[in-house]
Design an enzyme around this catalytic site. Structure first.
Site, PDB file in Angstrom:
ATOM      1  N   SER A 172     -31.359 -31.794  41.952  1.00  0.00           N
ATOM      2  CA  SER A 172     -30.885 -33.091  42.440  1.00  0.00           C
ATOM      3  C   SER A 172     -31.013 -33.275  43.946  1.00  0.00           C
ATOM      4  CB  SER A 172     -29.432 -33.328  42.026  1.00  0.00           C
ATOM      5  OG  SER A 172     -28.555 -32.502  42.763  1.00  0.00           O
ATOM      6  N   LYS A 220     -24.389 -32.501  47.518  1.00  0.00           N
ATOM      7  CA  LYS A 220     -24.961 -33.855  47.582  1.00  0.00           C
ATOM      8  C   LYS A 220     -24.954 -34.321  49.031  1.00  0.00           C
ATOM      9  CE  LYS A 220     -24.994 -34.300  43.046  1.00  0.00           C
ATOM     10  NZ  LYS A 220     -26.207 -34.093  42.323  1.00  0.00           N
TER      11      LYS A 220
END
Length: 178
Positions: free
Chosen positions: A35, A76
């Site tokens: 990701s 993230k």
């Protein structure tokens, strides 16, 4: 005998310092998944600064680690902080109406004619016009393949472990400040 005492004392001090650094200042993490590509790759080893947010606020564009649940921590990028309005239009990120440069995404953008980041507004994906107080909106850099705030909502700021400061493995990808 004096040599041994000195050596034992040195080892004990080193162990104590390592414990303090590991417990209170820094933590090691392994990236699990794709990701955050191209910034971070599956299997990269990271050094996370756990103390930085004791002295400064979390800022947009910083890469963080946070507790997603009791078993998992996620890595993230911070896209929005408290009070921000967020939208993506024509594959461009807008924060509070201003276009944001995301050149770190360029290496992963395929040239297939499809948007790398689908259009959305904060209200579309969360039901809120602005990021609530004490929360963050986060996204992975691999926008087509990231489980992030577009799906699970806001991240409470108090679940942040720290800021990713160093990628130290593999050595050919050694990096500082993401």
């Amino acid at each position: 005998m004096k040599k041994y005492r000195r050596a034992i004392r040195t080892v004990l001090i080193a162990l104590l310092l390592a414990f303090v650094f590991r417990s209170y200042l820094f933590a090691s993490y392994i990236v699990d998944g794709e990701s955050m590509e191209p910034t971070l790759y599956d299997g990269n080893l990271l050094m996370v600064n756990k103390a930085v947010y004791d002295w400064q606020d979390i800022e947009r564009q910083q890469v963080i680690v946070f507790h997603a649940n009791e078993q998992e921590d996620y890595v993230k990028r911070v896209i929005g902080i408290s009070g921000d309005e967020i939208a993506v239009r024509d594959d461009q990120l807008y924060i509070n109406g201003e276009r944001v440069d995301e050149s770190y995404l360029d290496p992963l953008r395929p040239n297939d004619g499809l948007p790398f980041t689908e259009d959305f507004t904060l209200e579309d994906v969360t039901g809120h016009q602005k990021v609530p107080e004490g929360h963050l909106f986060v996204m992975g850099d691999n926008r087509r393949d990231s489980l992030d705030s577009r799906y699970f909502g806001f991240v409470p700021a108090d679940t942040v472990v720290g800021k990713v400061d160093v990628r130290y493995w593999p050595m050919n990808q050694l990096g500082v400040q993401f």
